[in-house]
Write a protein that holds these residues in place. Structure first.
Motif, PDB file in Angstrom:
ATOM      1  N   ARG A 121       0.827  -1.207   0.000  1.00  0.00           N
ATOM      2  CA  ARG A 121       0.000   0.000   0.000  1.00  0.00           C
ATOM      3  C   ARG A 121       0.863   1.260   0.000  1.00  0.00           C
ATOM      4  O   ARG A 121       0.523   2.256  -0.659  1.00  0.00           O
ATOM      5  CB  ARG A 121      -0.949   0.013   1.202  1.00  0.00           C
ATOM      6  CG  ARG A 121      -1.938   1.177   1.205  1.00  0.00           C
ATOM      7  CD  ARG A 121      -2.769   1.179  -0.051  1.00  0.00           C
ATOM      8  NE  ARG A 121      -3.661   2.335  -0.145  1.00  0.00           N
ATOM      9  CZ  ARG A 121      -3.982   2.934  -1.276  1.00  0.00           C
ATOM     10  NH1 ARG A 121      -3.487   2.481  -2.417  1.00  0.00           N
ATOM     11  NH2 ARG A 121      -4.796   3.954  -1.291  1.00  0.00           N
TER      12      ARG A 121
ATOM     13  N   TYR B 193      -8.350   6.418  -2.124  1.00  0.00           N
ATOM     14  CA  TYR B 193      -9.536   5.801  -1.522  1.00  0.00           C
ATOM     15  C   TYR B 193     -10.789   6.409  -2.157  1.00  0.00           C
ATOM     16  O   TYR B 193     -10.774   7.562  -2.604  1.00  0.00           O
ATOM     17  CB  TYR B 193      -9.554   6.005  -0.005  1.00  0.00           C
ATOM     18  CG  TYR B 193      -8.462   5.233   0.689  1.00  0.00           C
ATOM     19  CD1 TYR B 193      -8.689   3.960   1.199  1.00  0.00           C
ATOM     20  CD2 TYR B 193      -7.175   5.760   0.797  1.00  0.00           C
ATOM     21  CE1 TYR B 193      -7.671   3.239   1.810  1.00  0.00           C
ATOM     22  CE2 TYR B 193      -6.149   5.052   1.394  1.00  0.00           C
ATOM     23  CZ  TYR B 193      -6.407   3.790   1.900  1.00  0.00           C
ATOM     24  OH  TYR B 193      -5.395   3.066   2.488  1.00  0.00           O
TER      25      TYR B 193
ATOM     26  N   GLU C 283     -10.065   8.678  10.651  1.00  0.00           N
ATOM     27  CA  GLU C 283      -9.652   7.599   9.757  1.00  0.00           C
ATOM     28  C   GLU C 283      -8.355   6.932  10.194  1.00  0.00           C
ATOM     29  O   GLU C 283      -8.203   5.714  10.081  1.00  0.00           O
ATOM     30  CB  GLU C 283      -9.508   8.146   8.331  1.00  0.00           C
ATOM     31  CG  GLU C 283     -10.844   8.542   7.719  1.00  0.00           C
ATOM     32  CD  GLU C 283     -10.747   9.096   6.320  1.00  0.00           C
ATOM     33  OE1 GLU C 283     -11.777   9.181   5.635  1.00  0.00           O
ATOM     34  OE2 GLU C 283      -9.622   9.473   5.898  1.00  0.00           O
TER      35      GLU C 283
ATOM     36  N   ARG D 214      -9.967   1.248  -0.501  1.00  0.00           N
ATOM     37  CA  ARG D 214      -8.838   1.488  -1.399  1.00  0.00           C
ATOM     38  C   ARG D 214      -9.264   1.109  -2.807  1.00  0.00           C
ATOM     39  O   ARG D 214      -9.837   0.062  -3.044  1.00  0.00           O
ATOM     40  CB  ARG D 214      -7.659   0.639  -0.964  1.00  0.00           C
ATOM     41  CG  ARG D 214      -6.624   0.375  -2.045  1.00  0.00           C
ATOM     42  CD  ARG D 214      -5.687  -0.754  -1.656  1.00  0.00           C
ATOM     43  NE  ARG D 214      -4.921  -1.225  -2.807  1.00  0.00           N
ATOM     44  CZ  ARG D 214      -5.276  -2.276  -3.542  1.00  0.00           C
ATOM     45  NH1 ARG D 214      -6.383  -2.948  -3.284  1.00  0.00           N
ATOM     46  NH2 ARG D 214      -4.515  -2.652  -4.564  1.00  0.00           N
TER      47      ARG D 214
ATOM     48  N   ASN E 134      -2.726  10.662   4.036  1.00  0.00           N
ATOM     49  CA  ASN E 134      -4.101  11.009   4.396  1.00  0.00           C
ATOM     50  C   ASN E 134      -4.237  12.488   4.738  1.00  0.00           C
ATOM     51  O   ASN E 134      -5.187  13.160   4.304  1.00  0.00           O
ATOM     52  CB  ASN E 134      -4.541  10.139   5.578  1.00  0.00           C
ATOM     53  CG  ASN E 134      -5.983  10.349   5.983  1.00  0.00           C
ATOM     54  OD1 ASN E 134      -6.345  11.382   6.544  1.00  0.00           O
ATOM     55  ND2 ASN E 134      -6.814   9.358   5.713  1.00  0.00           N
TER      56      ASN E 134
ATOM     57  N   ARG F 119      -9.581  -0.065   5.073  1.00  0.00           N
ATOM     58  CA  ARG F 119     -10.524   0.839   4.443  1.00  0.00           C
ATOM     59  C   ARG F 119     -11.021   1.801   5.510  1.00  0.00           C
ATOM     60  O   ARG F 119     -10.936   1.530   6.710  1.00  0.00           O
ATOM     61  CB  ARG F 119     -11.691   0.076   3.798  1.00  0.00           C
ATOM     62  CG  ARG F 119     -12.548  -0.734   4.768  1.00  0.00           C
ATOM     63  CD  ARG F 119     -13.702  -1.403   4.024  1.00  0.00           C
ATOM     64  NE  ARG F 119     -14.583  -0.406   3.443  1.00  0.00           N
ATOM     65  CZ  ARG F 119     -15.305  -0.613   2.337  1.00  0.00           C
ATOM     66  NH1 ARG F 119     -15.235  -1.769   1.696  1.00  0.00           N
ATOM     67  NH2 ARG F 119     -16.093   0.339   1.866  1.00  0.00           N
ATOM     68  N   TYR F 120     -11.566   2.927   5.075  1.00  0.00           N
ATOM     69  CA  TYR F 120     -12.080   3.930   5.998  1.00  0.00           C
ATOM     70  C   TYR F 120     -13.590   3.819   6.105  1.00  0.00           C
ATOM     71  O   TYR F 120     -14.263   3.378   5.157  1.00  0.00           O
ATOM     72  CB  TYR F 120     -11.658   5.325   5.543  1.00  0.00           C
ATOM     73  CG  TYR F 120     -10.164   5.528   5.494  1.00  0.00           C
ATOM     74  CD1 TYR F 120      -9.355   5.084   6.542  1.00  0.00           C
ATOM     75  CD2 TYR F 120      -9.550   6.163   4.419  1.00  0.00           C
ATOM     76  CE1 TYR F 120      -7.981   5.265   6.506  1.00  0.00           C
ATOM     77  CE2 TYR F 120      -8.173   6.353   4.377  1.00  0.00           C
ATOM     78  CZ  TYR F 120      -7.397   5.895   5.425  1.00  0.00           C
ATOM     79  OH  TYR F 120      -6.031   6.079   5.391  1.00  0.00           O
TER      80      TYR F 120
END
Length: 486
Positions: free
Chosen positions: A54, A457, A329, A400, A305, A386-387
């Protein structure tokens, strides 16, 4: 807010997290100053040695991944506890491997980018305190010659490590504890080359890890349960050899140590990543055991982020409330990494009979149940995070977005290189925010529309959406042009 020469954002700390964040902000046109108490040199004494999939995707979105891949060594399989194999070549990513690369190589690439983007570096300048008000933050610094200064910014980010001065200045505790003490490190030459690029194992009371530098040296990290001594205790190569022999069966003829040290490994996380106009990222916000190689990667993901959110707020395209989502997040991710890295190290250092008895069936379970193994690999590599999405949102929202091929032949992460939102839609788009939006189309006949955030994302998605709904989503997430908000 930028009165004359005052920077709009001050980043304290020039490790990987601070460098990525500063480079992102400067590339987006935000004036940035990095304050670093160390001299201008990139040390090869850092402990991090791995970039996960990632993180490599985030570097790909900045056209940096190929540079890093050229100096690192890819590894598509990791073996733990002598029996658990983690195959990475099935990862749903262009980077279906981990990259063995010392932290200083990562910092070199990130610093070059930040300098080219116009970041103002203030080396040998120590942050001594800060105060904030409704309009900005005043940072108190002291230069190497003892001269005191005050710097003013709209926002400050503390990326200044485990002993963060910024964290102390905003009054946040750093709860947690030391997990393992008297970990030994050494950079050595080896007479015999290990069979694997990464060599790691734990036997009885001993644990050892070996990884290569690009200059012929290897980093050795070891720990012995029976040697709980202070970090300041003397250390010699014979002790490191003995620990390595106990854990790995041999010491590979290590010799010519150029550096040796002891440290202790903590598990800690701040209760909040933001206090007013001040944010924490990387080791200033969370520290983990070295297990899984997730520490540096988690900090870099923090920066990815936060950077685009600060940029759009400072450019006036989003309300300051967007900045609250950074903590919402990233704090759960930091907590999850603490749990996973802590679980790995506890299994590695298992001693009690019942713990050892648990380790064998657990590793066998992970090795033979693909769904569970894939979930564990997704968490360690960052691919699986993931958020949270609003209730009723499309299933892709918060996830993502993979590096899909687009109709013009580009990949998604190439389209993200401008630091903008990317709208992937089956039809044409003319609407609000178009001047700050990259519009692309699927290479297939897929009918889903996805609005991809600059960090890769999904901000919003819908199946067979009409132009009005797409325009509303763009207006909500990309924003409309307005005067700068600080």
């Amino acid at each position: 807010m930028n009165n004359g020469t005052a920077p709009t954002v001050i980043v304290v700390g020039s490790g990987p997290t601070g460098l990525l964040l500063a480079g992102d902000l400067a590339a987006a046109g935000i004036p940035v100053t990095v304050v670093e108490k160390r001299p201008h040199e990139i040390s090869n004494l850092s402990r991090a040695f791995v970039l996960h999939a990632r993180t490599l995707e985030q570097f790909d979105a900045r056209a940096l991944a190929d540079d890093l891949e050229s100096v690192g060594e890819p590894l598509d399989r990791v073996r733990l506890f002598g029996r658990l194999t983690m195959d990475l070549d099935t990862l749903p990513s262009r980077f279906n491997h981990l990259l063995v690369i010392p932290q200083y190589e990562v910092e070199t690439v990130l610093e070059k980018r930040a300098v080219e983007a116009g970041v103002d570096f203030r080396y040998e300048t120590e942050t001594t305190g800060l105060t904030q008000d409704a309009d900005g933050v005043t940072v108190e610094v002291r230069t190497v010659d003892g001269r005191a200064e005050e710097l003013r910014a709209a926002y400050v980010v503390g990326a200044d490590g485990m002993r963060s001065t910024v964290r102390t200045a905003i009054g946040l505790p750093f709860p947690g504890r030391s997990v393992i003490r008297s970990v030994v490190l050494a950079d050595v030459r080896l007479a015999e080359q290990p069979e694997s690029l990464l060599t790691v194992n734990a036997v009885g009371d001993a644990f050892a890890f070996i990884a290569p530098f690009s200059d012929g040296y290897h980093r050795v990290i070891g720990w012995h349960r029976g040697r709980n001594v202070p970090d300041s205790a003397p250390l010699d190569l014979d002790e490191i050899k003995e620990i390595t022999r106990l854990a790995l069966g041999r010491d590979f003829g290590m010799h010519d140590a150029r550096w040796m040290s002891r440290f202790h490994s903590d598990e800690r996380q701040v209760p909040a990543y933001r206090v007013g106009r001040v944010f924490l990222a990387g080791d200033a916000a969370h520290v983990h055991t070295p297990a899984g190689g997730q520490g540096m990667n988690t900090g870099l993901q923090d920066a990815a982020n936060l950077g685009w959110k600060l940029a759009v707020v400072l450019h006036g395209h989003a309300a300051p409330e967007l900045l609250d989502t950074y903590e919402a997040e990233r704090h759960p991710v930091g907590r999850s990494v603490l749990r996973s890295s802590g679980g790995i190290i506890r299994l590695a250092m298992a001693k009690r009979p019942w713990t050892l008895a648990l380790r064998a069936p657990l590793t066998a379970f992970l090795d033979h149940v693909p769904a569970v193994r894939h979930k564990a690999i997704g968490q360690v590599t960052g691919i699986g995070f993931r958020y949270a999405a609003p209730r009723g949102a499309h299933p892709l929202t918060g996830a993502r977005v993979p590096d899909v091929r687009l109709a013009d032949g580009d990949r998604l992460y190439e389209a993200l290189r401008g630091g903008r939102f990317v709208l992937i839609t089956p039809g044409a788009y003319e609407g609000p925010g178009e001047e700050r939006l990259t519009v692309r189309h699927w290479a297939s006949d897929r009918r889903t529309t996805v609005l991809v955030r600059p960090d890769g994302y999904a901000a919003w998605a819908a199946d067979a959406a009409d132009p009005v709904a797409i325009g509303q989503a763009v207006r909500t997430h990309v924003g409309a042009a307005q005067s700068a908000v600080v």
